[in-house]
Design a protein around this motif. Structure first.
Motif, mmCIF file in Angstrom:
data_model
loop_
_atom_site.group_PDB
_atom_site.id
_atom_site.type_symbol
_atom_site.label_atom_id
_atom_site.label_comp_id
_atom_site.label_asym_id
_atom_site.label_seq_id
_atom_site.Cartn_x
_atom_site.Cartn_y
_atom_site.Cartn_z
ATOM 1 N N CYS A 179 8.866 11.268 -5.166
ATOM 2 C CA CYS A 179 7.810 10.334 -4.770
ATOM 3 C C CYS A 179 7.401 9.485 -5.958
ATOM 4 O O CYS A 179 7.614 9.856 -7.113
ATOM 5 C CB CYS A 179 6.587 11.081 -4.237
ATOM 6 N N SER A 180 6.811 8.341 -5.666
ATOM 7 C CA SER A 180 6.151 7.558 -6.699
ATOM 8 C C SER A 180 4.712 8.048 -6.827
ATOM 9 O O SER A 180 4.212 8.817 -5.997
ATOM 10 C CB SER A 180 6.150 6.074 -6.338
ATOM 11 N N LYS A 226 4.040 2.841 -9.711
ATOM 12 C CA LYS A 226 5.237 2.958 -8.879
ATOM 13 C C LYS A 226 6.314 3.840 -9.522
ATOM 14 O O LYS A 226 7.439 3.917 -9.013
ATOM 15 C CB LYS A 226 5.811 1.567 -8.592
ATOM 16 N N GLU A 231 2.794 6.854 -3.807
ATOM 17 C CA GLU A 231 3.136 7.651 -2.628
ATOM 18 C C GLU A 231 2.493 9.026 -2.694
ATOM 19 O O GLU A 231 2.025 9.555 -1.675
ATOM 20 C CB GLU A 231 4.656 7.768 -2.511
ATOM 21 N N GLU A 257 -1.231 8.741 -1.797
ATOM 22 C CA GLU A 257 -1.414 8.611 -0.345
ATOM 23 C C GLU A 257 -1.251 9.954 0.363
ATOM 24 O O GLU A 257 -2.025 10.297 1.262
ATOM 25 C CB GLU A 257 -0.413 7.601 0.222
ATOM 26 N N LEU A 258 -0.252 10.720 -0.050
ATOM 27 C CA LEU A 258 0.000 11.999 0.598
ATOM 28 C C LEU A 258 -1.107 13.005 0.286
ATOM 29 O O LEU A 258 -1.523 13.776 1.167
ATOM 30 C CB LEU A 258 1.365 12.533 0.163
ATOM 31 N N LYS A 288 6.010 0.192 -2.998
ATOM 32 C CA LYS A 288 5.298 1.385 -3.477
ATOM 33 C C LYS A 288 6.056 2.174 -4.535
ATOM 34 O O LYS A 288 5.569 3.210 -4.988
ATOM 35 C CB LYS A 288 4.984 2.316 -2.296
ATOM 36 N N ARG A 289 7.226 1.707 -4.936
ATOM 37 C CA ARG A 289 8.011 2.475 -5.909
ATOM 38 C C ARG A 289 9.038 1.587 -6.590
ATOM 39 O O ARG A 289 9.383 0.515 -6.100
ATOM 40 C CB ARG A 289 8.717 3.652 -5.243
#
Length: 349
Positions: A279-280, A241, A283, A286-287, A148-149
């Motif tokens: 964060c990416s 990412k 990410e 998603e958050l 994810k990153r």
């Protein structure tokens, strides 16, 4: 306080007004010209005028040297600090109108430095610079692709974050990065040449609930706006990412306050969320979906933005070594939850 109705400006106004100081704000809402009415700072300006005791607002263009000189002359040695956050903040926008970008970011900063030198040279001068002064040099770091990153190789000197030791030379800055680098060097030079107490805070992603995010600037704020209101979000390159560190405006203003209380001459600090808050893009999506309870409508475009960083995490250890009492209050989730509340209830901001 320049850019006084913006994200950092408004937080700074409230902080120092809360300490009983009279705050003189400079903001002519150029953000609306740059990014449209949705990014206007007018509402924040009106709230500052109405609610902050002793706040004095001036709709002055920092490119107007005479107007800046007259304002500084009026207050003279009563000016105890200058915080400069007004800017054209987007590298995409800068390519459309390089002359406006440079005149705001570089010439405007020079006007403020000269006014400070002439009328209040003992006042600490705080400049909100940017990590874009390093250009795309961070993109040549050894990075690993994770699910994810992107992440830097373990054991690299920049594993804790990128420090001020990174060169700003031999790199593609973007025109925005070049105009901010010119201003950054001027601020350093006024500190080193004239002995003035100046500092450049080279910020990562600065964010918070007062951010008027748009597609071209303020990605966490705009991401949450899109999630809440069902707007489509575009992710540009690097497989989504790309990594950013994010610092809440409160934590940045606390850092500014620490410097003003114990200033140094010609100082430079990288400042951002560091390993504490980063964060990416994937990410962050998603958050935002988790916090908002809604799926984000987003699309991927293979071409990355020119000059965009693949991985940026600030090493804030130099600042922490100089000001050990400064600590982070906000983590990434705290930041996004505050932004979500602000997007859902804009009248509370």
């Amino acid at each position: 306080m320049t850019g006084s109705a913006g994200l950092i400006g408004s937080e700074t106004v409230r902080h120092f007004a809360g300490e009983g100081l009279r705050v003189v704000g400079i903001d002519n809402d150029m953000r609306a010209k740059f990014f449209g009415e949705e990014a206007s700072t007018r509402r924040t300006r009106d709230k500052l005028v109405a609610s902050v005791r002793g706040y004095e607002h001036h709709s002055v263009d920092i490119r107007d040297a005479n107007a800046i000189d007259n304002l500084f002359k009026k207050h003279g040695s009563n000016i105890s600090a200058v915080v400069h956050s007004a800017s054209q903040p987007s590298h995409d926008w800068a390519a459309r109108d390089p002359q406006t970008d440079f005149s705001v970011n570089a010439n405007g900063t020079l006007n403020l430095l000269e006014a400070t030198r002439n009328f209040c040279p003992e006042a600490p001068f705080v400049f909100l610079s940017t990590n874009k002064v390093y250009g795309d040099t961070p993109n040549h770091l050894p990075l690993r692709e994770l699910p994810k990153r992107w992440e830097i190789e373990a054991g690299h000197e920049y594993e804790p974050g990128i420090s001020e030791s990174m060169s700003i030379d031999y790199t593609k800055h973007s025109l925005f990065g070049a105009s901010k680098a010119a201003a950054d060097l001027l601020v350093q030079e006024y500190g080193r040449y004239f002995g003035m107490p100046t500092v450049c805070f080279r910020g990562g992603c600065l964010t918070g609930p007062a951010h008027a995010g748009t597609e071209l600037h303020g990605f966490l704020s705009y991401l949450m706006i899109c999630a809440v209101h069902g707007k489509r979000y575009r992710v540009f390159g690097y497989k989504g990412k790309q990594v950013r560190d994010n610092i809440h405006s409160f934590d940045l203003v606390e850092a500014i306050a620490h410097f003003i209380r114990a200033p140094r001459a010609g100082e430079v600090y990288n400042i951002g969320g560091s390993r504490h808050s980063n964060c990416s893009m994937l990410e962050a999506i998603e958050l935002c979906e988790e916090i908002s309870g809604r799926k984000l409508d987003w699309q991927y475009e293979e071409t990355n933005r020119i000059g965009d960083h693949i991985w940026w995490i600030s090493d804030v250890r130099k600042f922490q070594s100089h000001y050990p009492a400064w600590k982070f209050r906000y983590g990434l989730r705290d930041i996004l939850e505050e932004i979500h509340r602000a997007v859902k209830n804009p009248a509370t901001q």
